[in-house]
Structures are given as C-alpha cells and as structure tokens.
Scaffold this active site. Structure first.
Site, PDB file in Angstrom:
ATOM      1  N   ASP A 122       0.861  -1.150   0.022  1.00 35.09           N
ATOM      2  CA  ASP A 122      -0.040  -0.008  -0.138  1.00 35.09           C
ATOM      3  C   ASP A 122       0.751   1.321   0.032  1.00 35.09           C
ATOM      4  OD1 ASP A 122       0.841  -0.107   2.690  1.00 35.09           O
ATOM      5  OD2 ASP A 122      -1.157   0.274   3.570  1.00 35.09           O
ATOM      6  N   SER A 123       2.121   1.122   0.204  1.00 32.22           N
ATOM      7  CA  SER A 123       3.112   2.294  -0.263  1.00 32.22           C
ATOM      8  C   SER A 123       2.772   2.802  -1.435  1.00 32.22           C
ATOM      9  CB  SER A 123       4.730   1.573  -0.262  1.00 32.22           C
ATOM     10  OG  SER A 123       4.853   0.305  -0.983  1.00 32.22           O
ATOM     11  N   ASP A 135      -1.052  -6.453  -0.449  1.00 33.27           N
ATOM     12  CA  ASP A 135      -1.106  -5.812   1.063  1.00 33.27           C
ATOM     13  C   ASP A 135      -2.339  -4.980   1.334  1.00 33.27           C
ATOM     14  OD1 ASP A 135      -0.061  -4.806   3.274  1.00 33.27           O
ATOM     15  OD2 ASP A 135       1.392  -3.067   2.134  1.00 33.27           O
ATOM     16  N   LYS A 141      -0.946  -9.522   3.212  1.00 34.34           N
ATOM     17  CA  LYS A 141      -0.255  -9.065   4.307  1.00 34.34           C
ATOM     18  C   LYS A 141      -1.241  -7.896   5.132  1.00 34.34           C
ATOM     19  CE  LYS A 141       3.186  -5.688   3.809  1.00 34.34           C
ATOM     20  NZ  LYS A 141       2.681  -4.811   4.949  1.00 34.34           N
ATOM     21  N   GLU A 192      -0.898  -5.374   8.680  1.00 33.30           N
ATOM     22  CA  GLU A 192      -0.263  -4.678   9.716  1.00 33.30           C
ATOM     23  C   GLU A 192      -0.630  -4.738  11.165  1.00 33.30           C
ATOM     24  OE1 GLU A 192       0.727  -0.603   8.878  1.00 33.30           O
ATOM     25  OE2 GLU A 192       1.446  -1.011   7.102  1.00 33.30           O
ATOM     26  N   GLU A 221       9.823  -4.578  10.273  1.00 36.20           N
ATOM     27  CA  GLU A 221      10.193  -3.199   9.718  1.00 36.20           C
ATOM     28  C   GLU A 221      10.832  -2.318  10.904  1.00 36.20           C
ATOM     29  OE1 GLU A 221       7.433  -1.305   7.072  1.00 36.20           O
ATOM     30  OE2 GLU A 221       8.778   0.538   7.128  1.00 36.20           O
TER      31      GLU A 221
HETATM   32  O1  KIV Z   1       3.281  -1.031   1.487  1.00 34.12           O
HETATM   33  C1  KIV Z   1       4.545  -1.665   1.697  1.00 34.12           C
HETATM   34  O2  KIV Z   1       5.317  -1.444   0.657  1.00 34.12           O
HETATM   35  C2  KIV Z   1       4.974  -2.181   2.975  1.00 34.12           C
HETATM   36  C3  KIV Z   1       6.343  -2.111   3.159  1.00 34.12           C
HETATM   37  C4  KIV Z   1       6.629  -1.023   3.855  1.00 34.12           C
HETATM   38  C5  KIV Z   1       6.677  -3.117   4.258  1.00 34.12           C
HETATM   39  O3  KIV Z   1       3.994  -2.530   3.643  1.00 34.12           O
END
Ligand code: KIV
Length: 284
Positions: free
Chosen positions: A46-47, A85, A115, A117, A184
């Site tokens: 989600d980056s 994500d 994934k 968080e 992280e």
């Molecule tokens: O969104 C992403 O790229 C991530 C990384 C910072 C681990 O979650």
C-alpha cells in the site's frame, strides 16, 4: 522461465539458510523486471499510495487501488510469488471484513498471499484469514498505517520496553497462523532474537540481516521516490536522474527540430509520390 516458489519452497530456503529476495512493485513493467531478475517475491504494497499516487501516507489507499495494481503486477510477473497488501480500512472493522478483503485479493487479482499490519491487536484477523485457507503474512515493528499514533515513521524496539511490544506482536502473529512475518524498522539484535524464537520465515525491511530474507521498496532502491529516503535504503539506481535527463533531451530536440528525424516517420508508399502530390494540390 523461473519456477514460481510457494510456502514450501520458502520453508525449504529457511532450512537451508538461503535468503529470500523481495521487492515491491505496483505496475506491469516493474513486475516484468522483477521476474526477469528472478526475485523470489513481489509485494504490491500500500506504499503505492506514496510511491505511485503521491499521497503523503498510506491511509487514503483503497481496496480498489490495491486490486487494480495487484492485477497489473500479476500480468507482469505470472511466475513469481506475489503478495497483496491489505490497505487501511480493509480489515479494521471485523474478522469477517478481513476475510472478505483477503478473498478479493485472491479471486480478483490472483495473489498468492496477503499481508496486514499489526500483531497482538490483529491476532483474530490473522487467524480468521489463515483459517479460511489464505496465506497471510504479519507485518510488525514500524507499521506505516499506524504512523499517526506512533508519531511518524519511527524505528521501534530501540529500548527494552519497546522491544517487549515487538516480541509480543511476533509471538501473536505466529500463534495466529501467519505463514511468515515481516519486521520493519527494528534493531538487528531484536531481529536476530525473533528469527531464533519463531519457526515461520522472518523477513526484514530496515530490520537488518539476521533473518530469512530482505524486502525493499522499488521506488526507494531505484531512486524514483524522492520525497524522503529512509536510513535503511540502499539506492541501486537513479531512475529520477535518468528519466529527467531523457525528458530534458527530448524537449531540447523537439524545440530544435532534431526530433523526429527521418528515421521516425512513415513515408508515402513508393511509386505513388506523384499521384499523392496531385491529390494534395486538389485541396490547396
Ligand atoms: O506497503 C509497503 O510497501 C509495505 C512495506 C513498507 C513493508 O508495507
């Protein structure tokens, strides 16, 4: 063509001490490059909110954004393990919401895993997703979706008190049934401890080397994302410099009549030049 790896191959790599190589990608071309380089995994993070969409954080990113980018990456990397994500708001409401969102990543974008968080506070979400038969990776330590409450993008586990929270999260993620965990922004000493203590694969982004593999954000390592560069990033290219220079040269050449050259145009079919000129005259 590389053979696509899965959970069992990653467990085997862990057993043999072989490091997993992992990058983020958000679009088709980057995914093709990652697959051509035979990287083990891709994260459609989600980056993308910051690296591709220009937000100042990840909170505004939606499920639709993530699904669309996951689909593009899957088309570019059909033989690579790709993880979607889960964006903020796609699993916060309930375990049922978390499962429904995770299911979308698999059904609509052909992802291999998801994934999310958090550790202790999302333990039931991880369990619910894992129980529905979906590979789920935990993400603990510095968690960007919580950067507001954390007071910014700050390294975690630097003091014994803070490290206890990270350890509790790591244990919760494993107990809940995650197939792997991503650490992280924590010190390598803590990474080494967690790696020793858990039996699932442990990966790092900004958490040092003593674990089963590394993730890096493509926009950071390629020198594309310029807003800021975390301490843990190594730049392997300077795409911003290369692309800006190319744009500049193109603009100069257009202004000076150098581009397009004769080699960049389509010529009238041979033999009909005269007839062509006559035809144009009719319109003068
Ligand atoms: O969104 C992403 O790229 C991530 C990384 C910072 C681990 O979650």
């Amino acid at each position: 063509m590389p053979k696509k790896k899965g959970r069992l191959e990653f467990l085997e790599m862990k057993k043999k001490g072989e490091k997993v190589t992992w990058v983020t990608a958000y679009d088709y071309p980057t995914a093709t490059f990652a697959e051509a380089a035979v990287l083990d995994m891709i994260l459609v993070g989600d980056s993308l909110g910051m690296v591709v969409l220009g937000y100042s954080g990840t909170i505004p990113v939606t499920m639709e954004d993530c699904i669309r980018h996951c689909q593009a990456v899957r088309r570019g990397a059909p033989n690579t393990f790709v993880m979607g994500d889960m964006p903020f708001g796609s699993y916060q409401v309930s375990d049922e919401q978390a499962v429904a969102s995770a299911v979308r990543f698999l059904k609509e974008a052909d992802m291999d895993a998801v994934k999310l968080e958090g550790g202790v506070r999302v333990k039931s979400r991880i369990r619910a997703i894992a129980d529905s038969g979906i590979l789920v990776c935990g993400h603990i330590g510095l968690t960007p979706q919580s950067s507001g409450p954390m007071g910014g993008f700050k390294a975690q586990g630097l003091t014994p008190e803070s490290a206890r929270y990270v350890i509790a999260d790591a244990l919760a993620v494993e107990e809940a049934g995650a197939y792997a965990v991503l650490l992280e922004g924590i010190p390598p000493e803590l990474t080494e401890f967690i790696h020793r203590r858990l039996s699932i694969p442990v990966y790092s982004i900004g958490a040092g080397a003593p674990c089963d593999g590394q993730l890096i954000i493509c926009g950071d390592m390629l020198g594309q994302f310029q807003a800021f560069t975390p301490k843990f990033v190594k730049k392997y290219a300077n795409v911003a410099e290369v692309v800006t220079a190319a744009f500049r040269q193109y603009a100069d050449e257009v202004r000076n009549g150098v581009f397009p050259g004769d080699e960049h145009v389509y010529h009238i079919r041979k033999g009909c030049e005269e007839e062509y000129a006559e035809m144009l005259k009719e319109y003068e």
